[in-house]
Design a protein around this motif. Structure first.
Motif, PDB file in Angstrom:
ATOM      1  N   SER A 127       0.847  -1.199   0.000  1.00 19.40           N
ATOM      2  CA  SER A 127       0.000   0.000   0.000  1.00 19.40           C
ATOM      3  C   SER A 127       0.879   1.243   0.000  1.00 19.40           C
ATOM      4  N   CYS A 128       0.276   2.383  -0.243  1.00 17.02           N
ATOM      5  CA  CYS A 128       0.872   3.693   0.027  1.00 17.02           C
ATOM      6  C   CYS A 128       2.134   3.979  -0.797  1.00 17.02           C
ATOM      7  N   GLN A 129       1.916   4.427  -2.038  1.00 18.33           N
ATOM      8  CA  GLN A 129       3.049   4.680  -2.909  1.00 18.33           C
ATOM      9  C   GLN A 129       3.078   6.145  -3.367  1.00 18.33           C
ATOM     10  N   GLY A 154      -4.524   0.296  -0.880  1.00 23.04           N
ATOM     11  CA  GLY A 154      -4.902   1.699  -0.891  1.00 23.04           C
ATOM     12  C   GLY A 154      -3.742   2.669  -0.947  1.00 23.04           C
ATOM     13  N   ASP A 155      -4.067   3.910  -1.354  1.00 19.82           N
ATOM     14  CA  ASP A 155      -3.090   4.970  -1.601  1.00 19.82           C
ATOM     15  C   ASP A 155      -2.163   4.604  -2.767  1.00 19.82           C
ATOM     16  N   TYR A 156      -2.800   4.246  -3.873  1.00 21.25           N
ATOM     17  CA  TYR A 156      -2.094   3.957  -5.133  1.00 21.25           C
ATOM     18  C   TYR A 156      -1.559   5.243  -5.733  1.00 21.25           C
ATOM     19  N   VAL A 157      -2.314   6.314  -5.561  1.00 18.72           N
ATOM     20  CA  VAL A 157      -1.883   7.660  -5.968  1.00 18.72           C
ATOM     21  C   VAL A 157      -2.183   8.614  -4.815  1.00 18.72           C
ATOM     22  N   TYR A 158      -1.528   9.742  -4.841  1.00 22.85           N
ATOM     23  CA  TYR A 158      -1.799  10.787  -3.848  1.00 22.85           C
ATOM     24  C   TYR A 158      -2.272  12.041  -4.564  1.00 22.85           C
ATOM     25  N   GLU A 159      -3.203  12.714  -3.912  1.00 22.45           N
ATOM     26  CA  GLU A 159      -3.857  13.874  -4.502  1.00 22.45           C
ATOM     27  C   GLU A 159      -2.998  15.139  -4.369  1.00 22.45           C
ATOM     28  N   ASP A 215      -7.870   6.607   1.288  1.00 28.48           N
ATOM     29  CA  ASP A 215      -8.319   8.000   1.163  1.00 28.48           C
ATOM     30  C   ASP A 215      -7.636   8.789   0.046  1.00 28.48           C
ATOM     31  N   HIS A 216      -6.317   8.568  -0.151  1.00 29.04           N
ATOM     32  CA  HIS A 216      -5.591   9.484  -1.051  1.00 29.04           C
ATOM     33  C   HIS A 216      -5.959   9.330  -2.521  1.00 29.04           C
ATOM     34  N   GLU A 217      -6.684   8.280  -2.879  1.00 23.96           N
ATOM     35  CA  GLU A 217      -7.204   8.202  -4.241  1.00 23.96           C
ATOM     36  C   GLU A 217      -8.268   9.283  -4.456  1.00 23.96           C
ATOM     37  N   GLY A 384      -3.444  -1.778   5.240  1.00 22.59           N
ATOM     38  CA  GLY A 384      -2.499  -0.775   4.747  1.00 22.59           C
ATOM     39  C   GLY A 384      -2.497   0.456   5.641  1.00 22.59           C
ATOM     40  N   ASP A 385      -2.272   1.615   5.035  1.00 25.98           N
ATOM     41  CA  ASP A 385      -2.535   2.947   5.606  1.00 25.98           C
ATOM     42  C   ASP A 385      -1.493   3.553   6.522  1.00 25.98           C
ATOM     43  N   TRP A 386      -0.813   2.800   7.380  1.00 25.31           N
ATOM     44  CA  TRP A 386      -0.097   3.430   8.491  1.00 25.31           C
ATOM     45  C   TRP A 386       1.337   3.810   8.179  1.00 25.31           C
ATOM     46  N   HIS A 387       1.852   3.420   7.030  1.00 26.68           N
ATOM     47  CA  HIS A 387       3.250   3.693   6.694  1.00 26.68           C
ATOM     48  C   HIS A 387       4.164   3.143   7.790  1.00 26.68           C
ATOM     49  N   SER A 388       3.691   2.107   8.439  1.00 30.79           N
ATOM     50  CA  SER A 388       4.378   1.464   9.563  1.00 30.79           C
ATOM     51  C   SER A 388       3.901   0.023   9.601  1.00 30.79           C
ATOM     52  N   SER A 416       6.484   3.565  -0.445  1.00 27.61           N
ATOM     53  CA  SER A 416       7.385   4.725  -0.494  1.00 27.61           C
ATOM     54  C   SER A 416       6.938   5.863   0.424  1.00 27.61           C
ATOM     55  N   SER A 417       5.668   5.948   0.755  1.00 30.69           N
ATOM     56  CA  SER A 417       5.160   7.127   1.469  1.00 30.69           C
ATOM     57  C   SER A 417       5.914   7.362   2.774  1.00 30.69           C
ATOM     58  N   ASN A 418       6.233   8.612   3.029  1.00 37.38           N
ATOM     59  CA  ASN A 418       7.093   9.089   4.111  1.00 37.38           C
ATOM     60  C   ASN A 418       8.582   8.909   3.822  1.00 37.38           C
TER      61      ASN A 418
HETATM   62 FE   LIG Z   1      -0.858   6.343   2.743  1.00 35.59          FE
END
Ligand SMILES: [Fe+2]
Length: 493
Positions: A127-129, A154-159, A215-217, A384-388, A416-418
């Motif tokens: 998740s979270c890229q 989730g979070d395939y793209v960020y807005e 959410d970030h989609e 997904g979601d937590w970047h952790s 990759s996020s963060n």
């Molecule tokens: Fe994320």
């Protein structure tokens, strides 16, 4: 056939993908984008036919299935072929042809037949890229592992708007891609930017995917048609554009195409013989505004109202019915946000993160109750979601810490996020001692989770990369956990 006046460049610049497999069919995806910097991908405003082929061998010495599908401007010239009539439980190769060009060859797979005695499922979840936060070396490793399935949570793209350079992805971002994501055009360009990444293309071309969104989609931390960042305004129109672009760029069934009201049904169920059932849920579209407040806030009684929902009534019923009917040994809930409680401040306070299931305790209780009512043999949650990374025991009732453990939850870190520079370890780390059900936590690394499911155990290997500032960063296994058949909760190996 492509007509005269069609652009001559390679139209397969975003690669190919497959997804939503069952035991006799799978979705094959591509999008015609001969000019990736052009708002319309360089395609004229007319429909065109794209040929597709499925073969048992990568050399396409004979075709198992083939056909032609219309790519239309209303779907950004994307195609979602539901290739059916395929034999269960085997590997397939596919490709597209258009206007004299042949696409890269994709490999995919059908699921075992529903009643089949299947020994094994090998999959990854991720998740979270966030593009600007780094490269996605994990996808090279995911592709190299030749998996049966990739689950994207989730979070395939960020807005939002982009700067001139990707921060930890040290490349210039063309000005065409820097605009915002307020409308369909902006979202199409955002997906076009992301999907040109060759490691992402490689992972898509190597295994079928199951994809949900977070959410970030659409926009950070939204719930239903509301967002704290929209100042109380209804986000329906913006959301509809975002969902449309999501559909155009994911290998999902036609039934997930947005409807006239702007919604899209994306939750789905995968049966892997008698071994496993994966229920992939949509935790954003139908959720209520968190009753106790957005984000971090104290717990409150309003969240315990039975009417408060995370998944929406219909999806909840679909999930519980599916659990009752399941004959699977392992029932996997693929969820965008964390199910376990995360007490932020221990006995000194009652602060929780209300964007996750902690904001919806009554709904969480119904879900846990549904497992018990259905007699679910081995519930496992992937998140997904937590970047952790978290490995959690799910208790029968988080308000009663002594209540039995009923499930294990594996929360994967971000791709990759963060990035490398802003780890979450210092933020979540001090909270962990307040939460004895958290068996493992790491907030400092990027990667994915590799899962190996057989009759004895559900094994999860936490696969971390050394950095996301390089696309070719190596990986190593930070820790491994397993849930043994009939014994809820994960044990470190
Ligand atoms: Fe994320």
């Amino acid at each position: 056939m492509a007509g005269a006046g069609m652009p001559q460049g390679d139209p397969f610049t975003l690669g190919v993908a497959s997804g939503d497999p069952d035991h006799r069919s799978v979705v094959l995806w591509t999008r015609l984008v001969p000019e990736p910097l052009a708002p319309d991908g360089g395609m004229p405003r007319q429909a065109t036919a794209v040929e597709w082929q499925v073969s048992r061998d990568p050399g396409f010495s004979s075709l198992e299935r083939h056909g032609s599908v219309r790519a239309v401007p209303g779907l950004a010239h994307s195609v979602h072929v539901e290739a059916d009539g395929l034999a269960p439980d085997r590997e397939w190769f596919y490709r597209f042809r258009w206007n004299g060009h042949v696409s890269p060859v994709g490999r995919t797979r059908t699921a075992p037949a529903p009643g089949a005695k299947t020994d094994r499922l090998d999959f990854a979840f991720a998740s979270c890229q966030n593009y600007v936060d780094g490269y996605w070396p994990s996808y090279r490793h995911i592709a190299a592992d030749d998996l049966d399935l990739v689950v994207f949570l989730g979070d395939y793209v960020y807005e939002g708007r982009l700067g001139a350079v990707g921060k930890e992805r040290s490349v210039a971002i063309p000005s065409e891609y820097r605009g915002g994501t307020q409308d369909l055009l902006g979202w199409r360009l955002r997906y076009t930017l992301y999907k040109q990444d060759l490691d992402l293309q490689l992972a898509h071309a190597r295994s079928p995917w199951l994809v949900t969104w977070d959410d970030h989609e659409v926009v950070n931390d939204y719930a239903g048609t509301q967002s704290q960042y929209a100042g109380g305004a209804d986000i329906s129109a913006m959301r509809a554009a975002a969902y449309q672009a999501w559909f155009e760029h994911q290998p999902v069934r036609i039934s997930s195409r947005p409807t006239a009201d702007g919604g899209a049904r994306i939750h789905k169920r995968l049966r892997w013989g008698r071994l496993a059932q994966v229920d992939l849920v949509d935790g954003r579209q139908y959720r209520d505004v968190p009753p106790c407040g957005w984000g971090e806030a104290p717990a409150c009684s309003a969240a315990y109202e039975p009417s408060v929902t995370m998944l929406g009534t219909e999806q909840e019923q679909w999930l519980y019915d599916g659990l009752k009917k399941s004959k699977a040994q392992w029932d996997v809930l693929a969820s965008n946000v964390m199910l376990a409680r995360l007490d932020h401040d221990g006995p000194d306070g009652d602060r929780l993160w209300h964007d996750a299931w902690d904001g919806f305790p009554a709904a969480r209780q119904r879900l846990i109750g549904a497992w018990r009512e259905a007699g679910t043999r081995n519930p496992v949650v992937i998140t997904g979601d937590w970047h952790s990374t978290f490995v959690n025991d799910i208790h029968a009732d988080f308000d009663q810490p002594g209540s039995p453990v009923v499930a294990a939850e594996f929360v994967g870190t971000s791709l990759s996020s963060n990035g490398d520079r802003t780890p979450y370890g210092p933020y979540y780390g001090p909270m962990v001692p307040f939460n004895p059900h958290i068996r493992f936590f790491d907030g400092d690394r990027r990667g994915h989770v590799r899962c190996t499911v057989d009759r004895e155990q559900f094994r999860a290997d936490l696969e971390m990369v050394t950095t996301v500032t390089r696309a070719d960063a190596p990986r190593s296994t930070l820790a491994s956990f397993a849930v043994q058949d009939g014994r809820p909760g994960a044990v470190r190996l």
